[in-house]
Design a protein around this motif. Structure first.
Motif, PDB file in Angstrom:
ATOM      1  N   UNK A 155       0.825  -1.207   0.000  1.00 48.91           N
ATOM      2  CA  UNK A 155       0.000   0.000   0.000  1.00 48.91           C
ATOM      3  C   UNK A 155       0.856   1.252   0.000  1.00 48.91           C
ATOM      4  N   UNK A 156       2.023   1.197   0.633  1.00 44.52           N
ATOM      5  CA  UNK A 156       2.946   2.331   0.602  1.00 44.52           C
ATOM      6  C   UNK A 156       3.451   2.579  -0.818  1.00 44.52           C
ATOM      7  N   UNK A 157       3.786   1.504  -1.514  1.00 47.70           N
ATOM      8  CA  UNK A 157       4.233   1.627  -2.900  1.00 47.70           C
ATOM      9  C   UNK A 157       3.104   2.177  -3.773  1.00 47.70           C
ATOM     10  N   UNK A 158       1.889   1.726  -3.523  1.00 54.17           N
ATOM     11  CA  UNK A 158       0.734   2.218  -4.283  1.00 54.17           C
ATOM     12  C   UNK A 158       0.515   3.708  -4.065  1.00 54.17           C
ATOM     13  N   UNK A 159       0.592   4.153  -2.809  1.00 55.23           N
ATOM     14  CA  UNK A 159       0.422   5.582  -2.514  1.00 55.23           C
ATOM     15  C   UNK A 159       1.549   6.395  -3.159  1.00 55.23           C
ATOM     16  N   UNK A 160       2.771   5.883  -3.095  1.00 54.10           N
ATOM     17  CA  UNK A 160       3.894   6.583  -3.725  1.00 54.10           C
ATOM     18  C   UNK A 160       3.673   6.708  -5.232  1.00 54.10           C
ATOM     19  N   UNK A 161       3.174   5.645  -5.861  1.00 57.07           N
ATOM     20  CA  UNK A 161       2.904   5.723  -7.302  1.00 57.07           C
ATOM     21  C   UNK A 161       1.766   6.693  -7.603  1.00 57.07           C
ATOM     22  N   UNK A 220       3.262  10.174  -7.525  1.00 60.37           N
ATOM     23  CA  UNK A 220       3.987  10.417  -8.778  1.00 60.37           C
ATOM     24  C   UNK A 220       3.032  10.668  -9.937  1.00 60.37           C
ATOM     25  N   UNK A 221       1.916   9.953  -9.944  1.00 59.45           N
ATOM     26  CA  UNK A 221       0.916  10.140 -10.987  1.00 59.45           C
ATOM     27  C   UNK A 221       0.331  11.551 -10.947  1.00 59.45           C
ATOM     28  N   UNK A 222       0.039  12.053  -9.768  1.00 59.31           N
ATOM     29  CA  UNK A 222      -0.509  13.405  -9.635  1.00 59.31           C
ATOM     30  C   UNK A 222       0.530  14.445 -10.063  1.00 59.31           C
ATOM     31  N   UNK A 223       1.784  14.243  -9.665  1.00 60.29           N
ATOM     32  CA  UNK A 223       2.833  15.167 -10.110  1.00 60.29           C
ATOM     33  C   UNK A 223       3.037  15.103 -11.613  1.00 60.29           C
ATOM     34  N   UNK A 224       2.911  13.914 -12.196  1.00 60.02           N
ATOM     35  CA  UNK A 224       3.046  13.782 -13.648  1.00 60.02           C
ATOM     36  C   UNK A 224       1.935  14.533 -14.362  1.00 60.02           C
ATOM     37  N   UNK A 225       0.748  14.532 -13.790  1.00 65.55           N
ATOM     38  CA  UNK A 225      -0.350  15.300 -14.388  1.00 65.55           C
ATOM     39  C   UNK A 225       0.001  16.782 -14.421  1.00 65.55           C
ATOM     40  N   UNK A 239     -11.471  17.164 -14.984  1.00 66.19           N
ATOM     41  CA  UNK A 239     -11.870  15.880 -15.558  1.00 66.19           C
ATOM     42  C   UNK A 239     -10.686  14.931 -15.717  1.00 66.19           C
ATOM     43  N   UNK A 240      -9.506  15.471 -15.898  1.00 72.77           N
ATOM     44  CA  UNK A 240      -8.313  14.638 -16.055  1.00 72.77           C
ATOM     45  C   UNK A 240      -7.723  14.290 -14.691  1.00 72.77           C
ATOM     46  N   UNK A 241      -7.731  15.214 -13.770  1.00 74.95           N
ATOM     47  CA  UNK A 241      -7.066  15.033 -12.482  1.00 74.95           C
ATOM     48  C   UNK A 241      -7.938  14.347 -11.432  1.00 74.95           C
ATOM     49  N   UNK A 242      -9.227  14.274 -11.619  1.00 77.83           N
ATOM     50  CA  UNK A 242     -10.107  13.785 -10.560  1.00 77.83           C
ATOM     51  C   UNK A 242      -9.840  12.326 -10.189  1.00 77.83           C
ATOM     52  N   UNK A 243      -9.646  11.449 -11.165  1.00 75.04           N
ATOM     53  CA  UNK A 243      -9.432  10.042 -10.817  1.00 75.04           C
ATOM     54  C   UNK A 243      -8.082   9.819 -10.134  1.00 75.04           C
ATOM     55  N   UNK A 244      -6.973  10.369 -10.639  1.00 74.58           N
ATOM     56  CA  UNK A 244      -5.721  10.194  -9.888  1.00 74.58           C
ATOM     57  C   UNK A 244      -5.776  10.773  -8.470  1.00 74.58           C
ATOM     58  N   UNK A 245      -6.453  11.886  -8.286  1.00 76.07           N
ATOM     59  CA  UNK A 245      -6.602  12.450  -6.939  1.00 76.07           C
ATOM     60  C   UNK A 245      -7.475  11.561  -6.059  1.00 76.07           C
ATOM     61  N   UNK A 261      -5.322   8.582  -5.015  1.00 76.69           N
ATOM     62  CA  UNK A 261      -4.390   8.989  -3.969  1.00 76.69           C
ATOM     63  C   UNK A 261      -5.114   9.094  -2.627  1.00 76.69           C
ATOM     64  N   UNK A 262      -6.280   9.677  -2.622  1.00 75.66           N
ATOM     65  CA  UNK A 262      -7.054   9.826  -1.386  1.00 75.66           C
ATOM     66  C   UNK A 262      -7.489   8.479  -0.827  1.00 75.66           C
ATOM     67  N   UNK A 263      -8.034   7.607  -1.692  1.00 77.31           N
ATOM     68  CA  UNK A 263      -8.535   6.312  -1.235  1.00 77.31           C
ATOM     69  C   UNK A 263      -7.395   5.419  -0.754  1.00 77.31           C
TER      70      UNK A 263
END
Length: 87
Positions: free
Chosen positions: A26-32, A35-40, A51-57, A60-62
């Motif tokens: 789960x730590x690796x998942x949160x870290x990824x 990174x996904x949010x920063x890549x956006x 519309x693009x950022x809502x799912x990665x955010x 990250x929250x979940x």
């Protein structure tokens, strides 16, 4: 909505028995997710579209909430909320 509904049993189990889930995946998942949010932000050149950022955010929250539930006994948070003998 389906992903959220699927996370409810996991979160319920973690609230009751957090020691049964490994924290490292789960730590690796949160870290990824971070990174996904920063890549956006990098790919959008600082101009996010909801519309693009809502799912990665959301991910990250979940996943952050799930990791928090796993780590809360190690952090010393919320001890004794579930009475002895109840699962």
């Amino acid at each position: 909505a389906a992903d959220f509904m699927g996370a409810i049993p996991t979160m319920t189990k973690l609230w009751r028995r957090p020691g049964e889930e490994a924290w490292l995946p789960w730590t690796v998942t949160v870290a990824s997710n971070v990174l996904n949010v920063f890549a956006l932000d990098f790919l959008a050149l600082g101009e996010w579209e909801f519309s693009v950022a809502s799912f990665p955010l959301y991910m990250l929250t979940m996943n952050g909430a799930i990791l928090f539930l796993i780590l809360r006994p190690k952090l010393g948070l919320f001890h004794g909320i579930v009475p002895e003998g109840r699962t």
